[in-house]
Design a protein around this motif. Structure first.
Motif, mmCIF file in Angstrom:
data_model
loop_
_atom_site.group_PDB
_atom_site.id
_atom_site.type_symbol
_atom_site.label_atom_id
_atom_site.label_comp_id
_atom_site.label_asym_id
_atom_site.label_seq_id
_atom_site.Cartn_x
_atom_site.Cartn_y
_atom_site.Cartn_z
ATOM 1 N N ILE A 171 30.028 8.573 -7.571
ATOM 2 C CA ILE A 171 30.417 7.276 -8.132
ATOM 3 C C ILE A 171 31.614 6.760 -7.347
ATOM 4 O O ILE A 171 32.597 7.483 -7.136
ATOM 5 C CB ILE A 171 30.769 7.393 -9.618
ATOM 6 N N ALA A 172 31.521 5.464 -6.931
ATOM 7 C CA ALA A 172 32.645 4.779 -6.284
ATOM 8 C C ALA A 172 33.137 3.691 -7.214
ATOM 9 O O ALA A 172 32.348 2.842 -7.649
ATOM 10 C CB ALA A 172 32.218 4.194 -4.947
ATOM 11 N N ALA A 211 31.966 -13.813 -5.436
ATOM 12 C CA ALA A 211 31.933 -13.040 -6.673
ATOM 13 C C ALA A 211 32.536 -11.677 -6.402
ATOM 14 O O ALA A 211 32.529 -11.184 -5.266
ATOM 15 C CB ALA A 211 30.502 -12.895 -7.189
ATOM 16 N N ASP A 212 33.102 -11.106 -7.456
ATOM 17 C CA ASP A 212 33.684 -9.765 -7.339
ATOM 18 C C ASP A 212 32.540 -8.768 -7.295
ATOM 19 O O ASP A 212 31.893 -8.482 -8.296
ATOM 20 C CB ASP A 212 34.602 -9.491 -8.529
ATOM 21 N N GLU A 213 32.304 -8.205 -6.118
ATOM 22 C CA GLU A 213 31.167 -7.325 -5.925
ATOM 23 C C GLU A 213 31.588 -5.863 -6.037
ATOM 24 O O GLU A 213 32.726 -5.510 -5.735
ATOM 25 C CB GLU A 213 30.552 -7.563 -4.544
ATOM 26 N N PRO A 214 30.688 -5.011 -6.446
ATOM 27 C CA PRO A 214 30.999 -3.576 -6.533
ATOM 28 C C PRO A 214 31.090 -2.961 -5.137
ATOM 29 O O PRO A 214 30.648 -3.562 -4.150
ATOM 30 C CB PRO A 214 29.821 -3.011 -7.318
ATOM 31 N N PRO A 215 31.641 -1.754 -5.034
ATOM 32 C CA PRO A 215 31.746 -1.094 -3.732
ATOM 33 C C PRO A 215 30.365 -0.889 -3.110
ATOM 34 O O PRO A 215 29.358 -0.761 -3.794
ATOM 35 C CB PRO A 215 32.419 0.240 -4.065
ATOM 36 N N VAL A 216 30.382 -0.841 -1.789
ATOM 37 C CA VAL A 216 29.145 -0.645 -1.033
ATOM 38 C C VAL A 216 29.280 0.639 -0.226
ATOM 39 O O VAL A 216 30.215 0.788 0.573
ATOM 40 C CB VAL A 216 28.860 -1.842 -0.106
ATOM 41 N N HIS A 273 38.022 -1.585 -12.706
ATOM 42 C CA HIS A 273 37.235 -0.386 -12.985
ATOM 43 C C HIS A 273 35.799 -0.688 -13.403
ATOM 44 O O HIS A 273 34.965 0.221 -13.450
ATOM 45 C CB HIS A 273 37.918 0.448 -14.073
ATOM 46 N N SER A 274 35.487 -1.943 -13.727
ATOM 47 C CA SER A 274 34.109 -2.284 -14.103
ATOM 48 C C SER A 274 33.200 -2.407 -12.882
ATOM 49 O O SER A 274 31.975 -2.408 -13.020
ATOM 50 C CB SER A 274 34.083 -3.599 -14.887
ATOM 51 N N GLN A 275 33.800 -2.494 -11.707
ATOM 52 C CA GLN A 275 33.016 -2.592 -10.487
ATOM 53 C C GLN A 275 32.793 -1.188 -9.930
ATOM 54 O O GLN A 275 33.678 -0.608 -9.309
ATOM 55 C CB GLN A 275 33.719 -3.490 -9.453
ATOM 56 N N ILE A 276 31.621 -0.652 -10.177
ATOM 57 C CA ILE A 276 31.289 0.703 -9.719
ATOM 58 C C ILE A 276 29.942 0.679 -9.010
ATOM 59 O O ILE A 276 29.118 -0.228 -9.229
ATOM 60 C CB ILE A 276 31.250 1.717 -10.887
#
Length: 711
Positions: free
Chosen positions: A467-468, A385-390, A474-477
Motif C-alpha cells: 500500500i502506498a 484532481a488530487d490523484e492517488p500515488p502511482v 491519507h485518503s489517497q492510497i
C-alpha cells in the motif's frame, strides 16, 4: 325546393299515365286459363252448367293482366288505383265476385269485388319490399263457387329517387408519402344508394371534391383519389382534410347527394439531412474520471421522423481520438462522448475533437441534394484532481533463496504522486495478505526485507499487497500486488522413494535382479535430479550382493551367487548410500531388507519362514491336511480304546495309607553360572558380518530354547 318536388312528381306520374292508357288494350291480350265448373247441385242446375260449359268451350277467356305497378311513397287523399281484374266470364251482370289473397291482401291492397279494381290503401316503400305476390280468383256472387282456377300475379313497387347516397365506412383515413409525384393514387371511397340501380338514374352516382383542392383530385365514376400537386412536403404540412360528395341521378340537377370526409396524412421520407444545433461544444472533465464515463452529449436535429431521423455519430478528427469515443443514443437521437483512456492534467490540459452526424437510412431519390451529414467541433478541458500515488509498475515479481538471511533486502517498490504539488509517499504491507508476517517493508523507500525464514519445500510462492499512501492526504492510497518466488537451495538429502523390502529365492541364479529401487529429493534443481548410488566402504566387497545403476536414475540389486539358505540365514540388510548432484552435494544411507524365501521352479515366492523349511519337500497342502486328519483319527481310536478298557477294569483308587506327598520330585540344582554362557557365542555379536549382510550363528540347542547340556 318546390322546383325539385315538381320534377319528382313529373317523374312519378309519367309512367303511371302511360300504364293507364295502355291498360284497356291489354285486357284481352293475355290468355286465360280454362274455367273450372262445379258439378254439384240439382239435375236442372247440372244441365244448366253443361250448357254453360259448352258455351265456354267455344270462347277464349283470360285474365286481363300480366303484372301491375305501383309507385312507392305515393300519398294522396284517395287510395291509389293499382289495376283492375276482369274475366271474359263477366258479362256485366254483376253475378261475378272477385277475391284477392296473398301478400298484403286486405291490409295493403284492397279489391272491389264487383269491378275488380285494386287499390293501394297504404304508402309503400320499395326499399322495404320491392314486390308483392297475390292470388286472384273469380267466384259466383251468390254461391261463392269458383268460376276460374286461382291465378297468381305480381305487384311491383316502382322506385322513385327517395334515398340519398351514403358513405357507410366514413370518415376515411389514408396516407401517401411526401414528395410524391403528380397523380399518385391515395385511396378510393365508395358510396351506396338504396334506390333501384336498374331503373332510371336514381342510383347512378357521380363523385366530386367539395374541399381539398388543389392538393387532391377524384375520378367522378371510380372515386379514386389522387394527388393533384407534386412534391407535397410533410415538414410544411402533414395532414389534409378532403370533403367528398356523391350525387345520384348521374350528377344532374334534382339528384340527391351525400358527403364524407377523408383525412390524408403525408408519411415521412428521408429528404432532410441532420443539422447540429451549434457548431461548437464545450465540456470539462476531471482528470480522475472513471473510464467509460459520459463526458457530454451532442445532438444533430433532423426534420424527418422515425428511422429517417436516425443518425450515427463519429469522431473524424482531433487530438483526442485515442482518448475519447462517441456512441449513438437511439432513444434520444444524440451522440454521447465517453472516456476511453485515463486523462492526465499534468501531461495535457485540453483536447479538440471534430464530430460528425450522418443519416443511417439514405433515400437515393434525394441523394442529389448533397450529403446527409453535418459536423461540429467539441473542446474538452481537463481539470486537475488530487490523484492517488502511482507505482512504477502495475505488478512486481521478486525472487529470494530459501536460505536467505533474516532482514536481508529481497526487493523494492517505488511510487510517486502524479500531482503538481507532489506529496511524500509512505509504504506498508497489507497484513491480510501476509498473516504470518514473513516480510517487512521500509515505509520511506519501499525496500522489502525478510522477517522469518523461508522454506521452498513448504511454499514456493508468497503473494502480498503493498500500500502506498500520500502523507498529506491519507485518503489517497494505491495498492500493488507483489509476487515473491522462493528459489531452491540444496538443503535436503535424497532417500528411498518408498519403503522397499526385497525377496530372494533360495533357488535363484547368480546375477538375478532381486529388487529395483528409486530415490526422491524434496529439492528442485534447475536441471532435474541425478542420483549417485553406492555401497558403504566396508560393503564394497560384499560376497552376496552387488548393485547396478540404471539409465532412468534407478538402482537394481543383484545376487552374486546361488544357494542361499533360509536355515542358515533368513534376512540380509544391505545399506545403500544415495547422493544428489547439488552444490554442495548431500547424501544419506538407506537400508534395504532382503528376505530369503522358498520359491517354486518358476520363481514364485511361496514361503519366507524358517519353520516352513523343515516340512517334507514335495508335499502339497492337501497331503498335509490328509496326514493331519489320519493322526487325529488314530488319537480318537486310542482314546475310545482306553475308555472301554477302563470300564472293564476296576478304577484305580488311592489307598488312604499312601502319602500323596511322596510323589513330589525335588531338584536341588542351582544355576549354571558361567557354564550357561556356553549356550551361545558372545563373540558372534561382535562379528562385522552382522552388518555386512550376515546374522549371528546360534547353537542348534539355543535356537530350540533348550540348553545343550539339559537332560
Amino acid at each position: 325546393m318546390p322546383e325539385r318536388l315538381a320534377e319528382t312528381l313529373v317523374d312519378l306520374w309519367t309512367p303511371l299515365i302511360i300504364l293507364w292508357i295502355t291498360l284497356p288494350s291489354c285486357v284481352y291480350t293475355a290468355p286465360m286459363n280454362q274455367a273450372h265448373v262445379l258439378t254439384t247441385g240439382s239435375p236442372l242446375e247440372l244441365s244448366r252448367q253443361s250448357e254453360d260449359m259448352r258455351i265456354l268451350s267455344r270462347s277464349k277467356r283470360g285474365w286481363v293482366w300480366n303484372q301491375m305497378f305501383v309507385l312507392e311513397e305515393f300519398s294522396g287523399p284517395e287510395p291509389i288505383l293499382v289495376g283492375r281484374l276482369h274475366t271474359d266470364l263477366d258479362p256485366g251482370s254483376k253475378k261475378i265476385k272477385y277475391i284477392l289473397s296473398g301478400d298484403g291482401a286486405g291490409t295493403i291492397f284492397q279489391i272491389n269485388d264487383i269491378t275488380g279494381d285494386i287499390h293501394a290503401i297504404k304508402r309503400l316503400d320499395r326499399e322495404e319490399k320491392a314486390e308483392y305476390t297475390l292470388t286472384a280468383q273469380a267466384v259466383d256472387f251468390e254461391t261463392n263457387k269458383p268460376l276460374e282456377p286461382p291465378s297468381e300475379f305480381i305487384i311491383k313497387v316502382q322506385d322513385i329517387n327517395d334515398n340519398a347516397p351514403e358513405f357507410l365506412n366514413g370518415p376515411y383515413h389514408a396516407t401517401v408519402p411526401e414528395m410524391s409525384i403528380l397523380g399518385t393514387s391515395v385511396t378510393n371511397v365508395t358510396a351506396t344508394d338504396a334506390d333501384d340501380p336498374v331503373y332510371g338514374n336514381s342510383a347512378k352516382l357521380v363523385y366530386s371534391i367539395l374541399e381539398g383542392q388543389p392538393y387532391f383530385s377524384i375520378e367522378p365514376e371510380t372515386a379514386i383519389i389522387k394527388t393533384a400537386l407534386p412534391n407535397m412536403d410533410r415538414e410544411a404540412k402533414e395532414e389534409y382534410l378532403v370533403v367528398i360528395q356523391a350525387k345520384d341521378m348521374g350528377g344532374h340537377s334534382g339528384g340527391l347527394s351525400g358527403t364524407t370526409t377523408l383525412t390524408v396524412t403525408l408519411t415521412d421520407v428521408n429528404d432532410n439531412p441532420p443539422k447540429f444545433a451549434q457548431s461548437l461544444y464545450h465540456f470539462s472533465v476531471p482528470e480522475d474520471v472513471v473510464l467509460g464515463t459520459a463526458i457530454g452529449r451532442v445532438k444533430a436535429n433532423d426534420q424527418d421522423i422515425g428511422e429517417n431521423a436516425q443518425s450515427s455519430y463519429d469522431i473524424i478528427d482531433g487530438d483526442g481520438t485515442a482518448l475519447f469515443e462517441i456512441t449513438s443514443d437511439a432513444q434520444a437521437q444524440d451522440g454521447v462522448i465517453r472516456l476511453r483512456k485515463p486523462l492526465d492534467f499534468e501531461t495535457k490540459k485540453s483536447y479538440t475533437l471534430k464530430v460528425e452526424a450522418a443519416n443511417i437510412h439514405i433515400d437515393p431519390r434525394f441523394s442529389s441534394r448533397g450529403p446527409f451529414k453535418d459536423t461540429a467541433t467539441v473542446k474538452i478541458v481537463v481539470e486537475d484532481a488530487d490523484e492517488p500515488p502511482v507505482f512504477s509498475s502495475p505488478t512486481y515479481l521478486l525472487e529470494v533463496h530459501e536460505n536467505a538471511a533474516l532482514n536481508s533486502v529481497i526487493g523494492q517498490v517505488t511510487a510517486r504522486d502524479p500531482d503538481i504539488t507532489s506529496s511524500p509517499i509512505r509504504f506498508s504491507i497489507d497484513r491480510h495478505t501476509d498473516l504470518e508476517r514473513q516480510f517487512n517493508i521500509n515505509a520511506d523507500d519501499g525496500k522489502i526485507t525478510l522477517a522469518t525464514p523461508l522454506d521452498r519445500e513448504l511454499s514456493v510462492w508468497h503473494n502480498i499487497t503493498i500500500i502506498a499512501t500520500e502523507i498529506r492526504n491519507h485518503s489517497q492510497i494505491s495498492r500493488v500486488p507483489v509476487a515473491i518466488k522462493v528459489l531452491d537451495v540444496n538443503d535436503n538429502a535424497p532417500e528411498f522413494a518408498s519403503e522397499y523390502e526385497a525377496f530372494l529365492c533360495e533357488n535363484g541364479k547368480p546375477g538375478q535382479v532381486i529388487q529395483t529401487v528409486s530415490a526422491m529429493d524434496k529439492d528442485d534443481p534447475k536441471n532435474g535430479h541425478f542420483f549417485l548410488y553406492s555401497l558403504l566402504p566396508e560393503m564394497v566387497n560384499n560376497p552376496n550382493f552387488t548393485i547396478k545403476k540404471n539409465e532412468d536414475n534407478s538402482l537394481s540389486i543383484l545376487a552374486k551367487h546361488n544357494g542361499f539358505n533360509r536355515q542358515k540365514q533368513e534376512v540380509y540388510l544391505l545399506p545403500i548410500v544415495i547422493s544428489d548432484s547439488g552444490n554442495p552435494p548431500l547424501s544419506s544411507t538407506s537400508t534395504l531388507t532382503i528376505r530369503v524365501c522358498g520359491c517354486s521352479n518358476d520363481g514364485v515366492v511361496q514361503s519366507c519362514n524358517v519353520e516352513a523349511y523343515v516340512l517334507p519337500i514335495g508335499l502339497s497342502m492337501g497331503a498335509l491336511i490328509a496326514i493331519l486328519a489320519c493322526i487325529i483319527l488314530l488319537l480318537v481310536i486310542v482314546v475310545l480304546f482306553v475308555t472301554l478298557r477302563r470300564h472293564k477294569n476296576e478304577p484305580l483308587i488311592i489307598k488312604d495309607d499312601e502319602d500323596v506327598r511322596e510323589n513330589i520330585i525335588r531338584y536341588d540344582d542351582e544355576g549354571g553360572g558361567e557354564e550357561d554362557t556356553e549356550a551361545f557365542d558372545i563373540a558372534t555379536l561382535q562379528n562385522p558380518d552382522g552388518i555386512n549382510g550376515f546374522l549371528p550363528h546360534y547353537r542348534r540347542g539355543f535356537l530350540r530354547g533348550i540348553p545343550e547340556n539339559a537332560a
